[in-house]
Design an enzyme around this catalytic site. Structure first.
Site, mmCIF file in Angstrom:
data_model
loop_
_atom_site.group_PDB
_atom_site.id
_atom_site.type_symbol
_atom_site.label_atom_id
_atom_site.label_comp_id
_atom_site.label_asym_id
_atom_site.label_seq_id
_atom_site.Cartn_x
_atom_site.Cartn_y
_atom_site.Cartn_z
ATOM 1 N N GLU A 182 -9.684 7.808 4.247
ATOM 2 C CA GLU A 182 -10.554 8.022 5.410
ATOM 3 C C GLU A 182 -11.540 9.161 5.157
ATOM 4 O OE1 GLU A 182 -7.928 6.160 9.037
ATOM 5 O OE2 GLU A 182 -7.780 8.329 8.728
ATOM 6 N N GLU B 161 -5.804 -0.320 7.203
ATOM 7 C CA GLU B 161 -4.883 0.293 8.168
ATOM 8 C C GLU B 161 -5.119 -0.324 9.545
ATOM 9 O OE1 GLU B 161 -4.683 4.522 8.560
ATOM 10 O OE2 GLU B 161 -4.857 4.874 6.395
ATOM 11 N N ARG C 104 0.865 -1.190 0.000
ATOM 12 C CA ARG C 104 0.000 0.000 0.000
ATOM 13 C C ARG C 104 0.896 1.233 0.000
ATOM 14 N NH1 ARG C 104 -2.848 3.241 4.242
ATOM 15 N NH2 ARG C 104 -4.933 3.812 3.506
#
Length: 350
Positions: free
Chosen positions: A152, A262, A62
């Protein structure tokens, strides 16, 4: 031991244990750390940290990309260089677009400098930017498997234009539709990811998805994966039980794959003023493995086999051991770059 063999061995020894498809790490800081003179050792042998990760089971890299043109701030050229190394090692790519010159998260989503500040202008800009970026990865022989269109984004992107709390859902819905179109027009096989913080918050996750789909704007067909952050530091409600309830609810409703993109857990030190959400897990390397294994078990229970992967956030960021949390050390290496026993979590616990 090769990841596939580890999974096979575990399935024989522990019939109810399933390996997830994607064993990920976000190590976006690596080149900057190398430029600062940081090195890593595994079993006493000096190696590149991305190679160490891959050797221990990481098959998904990532990489965050900001709109900055400065390599120290995760520019496109920086991301391309890190991706080239990852693909050469045999990893697939999850590219995390922040759509900002700096960090983007639920508390901040600043429009990049030089971008328009109207919805129509941003619709065009985000389409073109996303299309060109996906094309750039493909052009260097490192096509993107997964693309996060925002980081997010619980309260939207490109504030204040795409900020839910002030503008409602429609501007964000239009912007996500434009971003997804840009990605797909560049590469029809790229899987688009929508990433929310606090994946354990069932009502908040459900509310976001109940409102983001608007006729003629963002649609369920525009994306493929629901990505979530799941950290133990910030709220006592972030338990395995809550995560499973949230994931099951959203998967049953929309049928999408889900990933925890995450997470991390303390390897040592202290968590001053922090109550970790999952009790009984030590602040240690073994605790890191236990935490990640628990997430794997939750994702393995998600209906329809839709839980597909975990990404550990910045396991080697020497000098930033707290990783933004109230716990003093969340890495899988020590401050000299030597791997801890928890380096095995990528193969044994995902």
């Amino acid at each position: 031991m090769h990841l596939a063999r580890v999974c096979l061995l575990l399935s024989v020894l522990l019939p109810f244990t399933n390996c997830l498809t994607y064993h990920g790490a976000d190590y976006s800081t690596l080149i900057n750390l190398e430029n600062a003179g940081k090195t890593y050792k595994d079993g006493g042998t000096t190696e590149k940290f991305d190679a160490i990760l891959h050797n221990h089971g990481v098959n998904l890299a990532r990489i965050r990309v900001w709109t900055s043109t400065n390599n120290a701030d995760y520019s496109l050229s920086y991301g391309l260089a890190l991706a080239k190394r990852a693909v050469a090692l045999g990893m697939e790519l999850l590219i995390d677009l922040h759509y900002s010159d700096t960090w983007a998260d639920p508390s901040k989503q600043a429009i990049p400098s030089g971008w328009p500040t109207t919805l129509s202008g941003l619709d065009s800009e985000i389409y073109t930017y996303t299309m060109n970026l996906v094309s750039a990865f493909s052009a260097q022989g490192t096509p993107i498997q997964f693309l996060q269109i925002g980081n997010e984004i619980n309260n939207g992107i490109l504030w204040p234009v795409g900020e839910i709390s002030s503008a409602g859902y429609s501007p964000l819905s239009q912007l996500l539709h434009s971003a997804a179109n840009g990605a797909h027009d560049a590469d029809g096989s790229v899987k688009v990811v929508v990433h929310l913080a606090n994946g354990w918050e069932e009502s908040a996750v459900a509310s976001f998805y109940e409102q983001i789909f608007i006729a003629g704007e963002f649609a369920t067909s525009d994306f493929d994966v629901m990505g979530f952050s799941f950290y133990p530091y910030y709220d006592a409600g972030a338990t395995y039980t809550a995560l499973l309830a949230s994931m099951d609810n959203i998967v049953l409703k929309y049928g999408k794959d889900v990933m925890v993109v995450e997470t991390d857990w303390p390897s040592s030190g202290s968590c001053s003023g922090v109550t970790l959400s999952q009790s009984g897990i030590p602040l240690s390397s073994s605790g890191q493995e236990t935490w990640v294994n628990g997430i794997k078990n939750i994702l393995s229970e998600v209906s329809g086999g839709h839980g597909i992967g975990i990404v550990y956030w910045e396991p080697g960021w020497i000098g930033n051991d707290a990783l933004g949390s109230g716990c003093s050390n969340n890495l899988v290496v020590d401050d000299s770059g030597n791997t801890l026993a928890s380096i095995s979590l990528f193969s044994a616990d995902m």
